[in-house]
Design a protein around this motif. Sequence first.
Motif, PDB file in Angstrom:
ATOM      1  N   ARG A 421       0.824  -1.211   0.000  1.00 48.41           N
ATOM      2  CA  ARG A 421       0.000   0.000   0.000  1.00 48.41           C
ATOM      3  C   ARG A 421       0.858   1.261   0.000  1.00 48.41           C
ATOM      4  O   ARG A 421       0.377   2.350  -0.354  1.00 48.41           O
ATOM      5  N   GLY A 422       2.106   1.153   0.435  1.00 49.29           N
ATOM      6  CA  GLY A 422       2.993   2.310   0.485  1.00 49.29           C
ATOM      7  C   GLY A 422       3.511   2.662  -0.892  1.00 49.29           C
ATOM      8  O   GLY A 422       3.554   1.817  -1.793  1.00 49.29           O
ATOM      9  N   PRO A 423       3.949   3.900  -1.095  1.00 48.27           N
ATOM     10  CA  PRO A 423       4.424   4.337  -2.414  1.00 48.27           C
ATOM     11  C   PRO A 423       5.648   3.565  -2.912  1.00 48.27           C
ATOM     12  O   PRO A 423       5.809   3.388  -4.115  1.00 48.27           O
ATOM     13  N   ILE A 427       7.972  -1.724   4.393  1.00 46.08           N
ATOM     14  CA  ILE A 427       7.361  -1.795   5.716  1.00 46.08           C
ATOM     15  C   ILE A 427       8.451  -2.037   6.749  1.00 46.08           C
ATOM     16  O   ILE A 427       9.392  -2.800   6.510  1.00 46.08           O
ATOM     17  N   GLU A 428       8.321  -1.353   7.887  1.00 51.70           N
ATOM     18  CA  GLU A 428       9.297  -1.511   8.969  1.00 51.70           C
ATOM     19  C   GLU A 428       8.591  -1.334  10.303  1.00 51.70           C
ATOM     20  O   GLU A 428       7.836  -0.372  10.482  1.00 51.70           O
ATOM     21  N   VAL A 429       8.813  -2.247  11.209  1.00 56.51           N
ATOM     22  CA  VAL A 429       8.186  -2.135  12.521  1.00 56.51           C
ATOM     23  C   VAL A 429       8.806  -0.966  13.288  1.00 56.51           C
ATOM     24  O   VAL A 429      10.014  -0.706  13.173  1.00 56.51           O
ATOM     25  N   ARG A 430       7.979  -0.263  14.026  1.00 55.43           N
ATOM     26  CA  ARG A 430       8.483   0.853  14.824  1.00 55.43           C
ATOM     27  C   ARG A 430       9.323   0.318  15.982  1.00 55.43           C
ATOM     28  O   ARG A 430       8.994  -0.707  16.587  1.00 55.43           O
ATOM     29  N   ASP A 431      10.391   1.053  16.302  1.00 55.39           N
ATOM     30  CA  ASP A 431      11.322   0.600  17.329  1.00 55.39           C
ATOM     31  C   ASP A 431      10.633   0.447  18.683  1.00 55.39           C
ATOM     32  O   ASP A 431      10.869  -0.517  19.409  1.00 55.39           O
ATOM     33  N   GLU A 432       9.759   1.394  19.040  1.00 53.87           N
ATOM     34  CA  GLU A 432       9.105   1.323  20.336  1.00 53.87           C
ATOM     35  C   GLU A 432       8.133   0.142  20.414  1.00 53.87           C
ATOM     36  O   GLU A 432       7.911  -0.425  21.488  1.00 53.87           O
ATOM     37  N   VAL A 490       5.922   1.443   9.929  1.00 55.92           N
ATOM     38  CA  VAL A 490       6.164   2.591   9.067  1.00 55.92           C
ATOM     39  C   VAL A 490       6.083   2.108   7.637  1.00 55.92           C
ATOM     40  O   VAL A 490       6.851   1.228   7.221  1.00 55.92           O
ATOM     41  N   LEU A 491       5.161   2.665   6.856  1.00 60.63           N
ATOM     42  CA  LEU A 491       5.026   2.315   5.454  1.00 60.63           C
ATOM     43  C   LEU A 491       5.618   3.445   4.608  1.00 60.63           C
ATOM     44  O   LEU A 491       5.404   4.620   4.884  1.00 60.63           O
TER      45      LEU A 491
END
Length: 492
Positions: A421-423, A427-432, A490-491
């Motif tokens: 869905r991202g441009p 995709i990356e998981v948020r650190d927190e 994060v996309l």
Amino acid sequence: MITTPRGPVDAVTTLIVGAGFGGMAMADRLLREPGHDDLLVLEAAGEVGGTWRDNTYPGCACDVPTALYSLSGHAHPGWSHSFGRQPEIRDYLVDVADRIGLRERLVTSCEMTAARWDADTARWEVETTAGTVTAVYLIQATGALSSPSIPQLPGLSDFQGEIFHSSRWRHDIPLEGRKVAVVGTGASAVQFVPEIAGTAEHVTVFQRTPGWVLPRLDRSISPARQRLYRRFPFLQRLVRGRIYIGRELYVLAFTRAQFLLKFFEAFARFYLFLRVRDRRMRRALAPDFSIGCKRVLLTSDWLPALCRDDVTLVPGAASAVTPEGLVDAGGTEHGADVIIFGTGFQPTEPPVARLVTGADGRTLARHWDGSPRANHGVTVSGFPNLFLVYGPNTNLGHSSIVYMLESQAEHVSRLIELARRGPRGTIEVRDEVMAAYADRMDRELAGTVWNDGGCSSWYIDSRGRNSLQWPTFTYRYRDQVTTIDPTEYVLA
């Protein structure tokens, strides 16, 4: 560029590294979904099968009932025993590879040597022994039990005989009439020692720590029952379901009602008493930690083998190697012509982590710094479009890892759909989010037998964390990975 069965390839959408149960489950899931045809699987060995291809030691078998230790969409009615033997499981995986159309997307004898994230192209640049290829999505499915661990004993290089690890069994080295020293008494050793005892002139077993032993209640499956499973597949599914439920109940003893473990310990002590009549040997074989803290050894042959006249049990770890043998903790030398290490693997420090470099230029090993962490055991912050199969905190102490692998395959397929869905499709998981998940694993593992059972196990990493075990029921894991919260990622 890599030469594949479909021709030379320098770029693919999805790259899977490893063709054992994890890689097979992942490929099977993606190939059932439209739009995932641009997929390539790399396998370092010459055939699929993973640990069931590599471990060919005598007596190698599964300690989880095979009705459960198989892919849910590819039942096999022809298992000869309730606990599958290594050749059968290997052949099963070869058959599955043929069945799902993996061959035209599989490159064997191709080892990944490096993988780097290129932020400019939003692709993984992967170097292999067969060439270079780029991929949008990189799935590491090399397994937790694939890299042998061999202790660097003083004098090892001076030994004049033969040396090998049980997972790399040297069938070209005859054991007949030779003195064999076995270092380690874990799940592999308890299977191959009974097989080589009686063939070798003498077997000396060095036991650093005794393990809890329970009989393996194995039985043969008659041809009539196999035919019944073929004709009525739902019957085998019922058996699978019954075994699954029974195995899940073990979690109660391991985590929430550890007083129940005393009943298992009492039975194990009684079984030891029945099989080993010598008091000194029984004392040497009696663990001083809670059952389940280390992997429980399911075997009906190990204890009788240790009682043979041509087998010697040496309590305590080997301290050194001489040109003619091994030295025990008390300084006594034991002669040997062959040394076999049954010393397990490196699950908390996988070598592949040293090969994968993320967005900030650090390798996965440096990022983890001795204590692996990943959200749901799959995604790692700082490593976009990287997915781990059999990653941190997904190992089991009670049930079939195949169930977990299939759950992860479903999770990864949904993450890839979300990424698209991202441009740029990343995709990356948020650190927190990843940090909070690791903290949750620590809290849930606190007080379990795997953490507080009084043993030193391979579940605990170099930082003192249990970064290997899943802390509760497997259905809870499947539930948590089935639904994805986009705000955790994060996309781009």
